[in-house]
Enzyme design. Sequence first.
Site, PDB file in Angstrom:
ATOM      1  N   HIS A 247       0.753  -1.461  -0.247  1.00  0.00           N
ATOM      2  CA  HIS A 247       0.198   0.461   0.197  1.00  0.00           C
ATOM      3  C   HIS A 247       1.082   1.137  -0.046  1.00  0.00           C
ATOM      4  O   HIS A 247       0.658   2.262  -1.028  1.00  0.00           O
ATOM      5  CB  HIS A 247      -1.129   0.067   1.068  1.00  0.00           C
ATOM      6  CG  HIS A 247      -1.864   1.204   1.391  1.00  0.00           C
ATOM      7  ND1 HIS A 247      -3.213   1.071   1.491  1.00  0.00           N
ATOM      8  CD2 HIS A 247      -2.123   2.682   1.528  1.00  0.00           C
ATOM      9  CE1 HIS A 247      -3.871   2.303   1.900  1.00  0.00           C
ATOM     10  NE2 HIS A 247      -2.808   2.873   1.581  1.00  0.00           N
ATOM     11  N   GLU A 248       2.091   0.848   0.605  1.00  0.00           N
ATOM     12  CA  GLU A 248       2.955   2.668   0.955  1.00  0.00           C
ATOM     13  C   GLU A 248       3.730   2.602  -0.293  1.00  0.00           C
ATOM     14  O   GLU A 248       3.788   4.108  -0.399  1.00  0.00           O
ATOM     15  CB  GLU A 248       3.689   2.441   2.162  1.00  0.00           C
ATOM     16  CG  GLU A 248       2.768   2.610   3.695  1.00  0.00           C
ATOM     17  CD  GLU A 248       1.879   3.546   3.443  1.00  0.00           C
ATOM     18  OE1 GLU A 248       2.258   5.157   2.650  1.00  0.00           O
ATOM     19  OE2 GLU A 248       0.788   3.443   4.271  1.00  0.00           O
ATOM     20  N   HIS A 251       2.382   4.417  -2.976  1.00  0.00           N
ATOM     21  CA  HIS A 251       1.958   5.866  -2.650  1.00  0.00           C
ATOM     22  C   HIS A 251       2.888   6.750  -3.448  1.00  0.00           C
ATOM     23  O   HIS A 251       3.349   7.718  -3.819  1.00  0.00           O
ATOM     24  CB  HIS A 251       2.168   6.791  -1.415  1.00  0.00           C
ATOM     25  CG  HIS A 251       0.533   6.169  -0.339  1.00  0.00           C
ATOM     26  ND1 HIS A 251      -0.689   7.239  -1.484  1.00  0.00           N
ATOM     27  CD2 HIS A 251      -0.190   5.144  -0.200  1.00  0.00           C
ATOM     28  CE1 HIS A 251      -1.721   6.774  -0.611  1.00  0.00           C
ATOM     29  NE2 HIS A 251      -1.313   5.737   0.408  1.00  0.00           N
ATOM     30  N   HIS A 257      -6.029   8.573  -2.554  1.00  0.00           N
ATOM     31  CA  HIS A 257      -6.575   7.134  -2.190  1.00  0.00           C
ATOM     32  C   HIS A 257      -7.525   7.318  -3.224  1.00  0.00           C
ATOM     33  O   HIS A 257      -8.760   6.299  -3.371  1.00  0.00           O
ATOM     34  CB  HIS A 257      -7.086   6.418  -1.286  1.00  0.00           C
ATOM     35  CG  HIS A 257      -6.067   6.347  -0.375  1.00  0.00           C
ATOM     36  ND1 HIS A 257      -5.822   7.369   1.014  1.00  0.00           N
ATOM     37  CD2 HIS A 257      -4.872   4.945   0.044  1.00  0.00           C
ATOM     38  CE1 HIS A 257      -5.020   6.583   1.623  1.00  0.00           C
ATOM     39  NE2 HIS A 257      -4.409   5.902   1.194  1.00  0.00           N
TER      40      HIS A 257
END
Length: 339
Positions: A247-248, A251, A257
Amino acid sequence: MEISPYQSLPQIDVKLSLSGTTKRITVPTTISSSALHVACREAFPDELADDARTKIKLILKGKLLDDTTATTSVFPPDIKPKPVPKIVIMLTLTGDVSELNSRRSDPLMRGFENEKQIGVEAKNLYWGPNTAQNRHYKFVRLEPCSWQSFGHRPNSNTPHDYEALRLLEKLSTDPGIKAIMIERELVVNTLGEMDPIDDRLMQKKQQEGACLLGYNTNQGLRIDVKLRPDDLEGFIPYDKLVQTLIHELSHNWVAAHDVLFWANYGQMRVEYLHRHASLAAAGRYVNGRTTASLAGVADLCSGGLKAICNNLLKEVAKEMVQHGVPLDAVAPAIIKRCE
């Protein structure tokens, strides 16, 4: 009267110190180290008479005197009588030594000479031999939360920061994570453990009713992952940590999101699971287990790409609910990556 063989030799006074008690004896200036050990035992007959039960070390001006040297003089030929040389006697009971040697070593204590070897073993501990990070695309630095002194307090059940470092090593060398890093040519300066007690961003999110499990600083300059649950008992399950890390990593490209973020995240999850499924299909086992089993994703990987695709669509749909992103907007990117 018995005459000592040393009486005809030049003499020197020596102070002996044992456990706070000081005695002065006279010995020849040519006395050897082994003879000095004998003289010390004679000076303290009650404490040192039993050779079998006691072991002594003599220290003169910070130097250890070897008790096996019988020819070389302890003192230099031109030694001056003042100040009087002081010899410190270190006493150890052989029973205490045997008991100490029989104890199990403390896993938290290690010598400097073992530091490099331990680092190499840690890299190969989870995923088998030759599984270190790629030399070009990797996490440059691993940083556990050492400032909270986890594992140091009596009766504490939270793992030591050494264990947190090993877990970060496991994450960074995970074959699925490595596949993502290489495929997308990623370099992250620091992979760190998020402070589970005093992280300001985490506290702010909690006040807003949200749960923060990690964050990405400056598009991959640093990624922090929350390794410990709120009660600090053990670590968060490994497969959940991997989800947070991917998930990170997503980014690195997209801050918000939105649809693009979740499409990118879903594709990276496909790459992660496909790598573990491929290793299992190739018969790669580590201590009798597949890497998918070690990573806690064996159920998601079994059944080939079609099963991976279906499992991920369900997983992503559940995570996107709070962000208001519809699955229909993201599903095509995930399905295409599974082809």
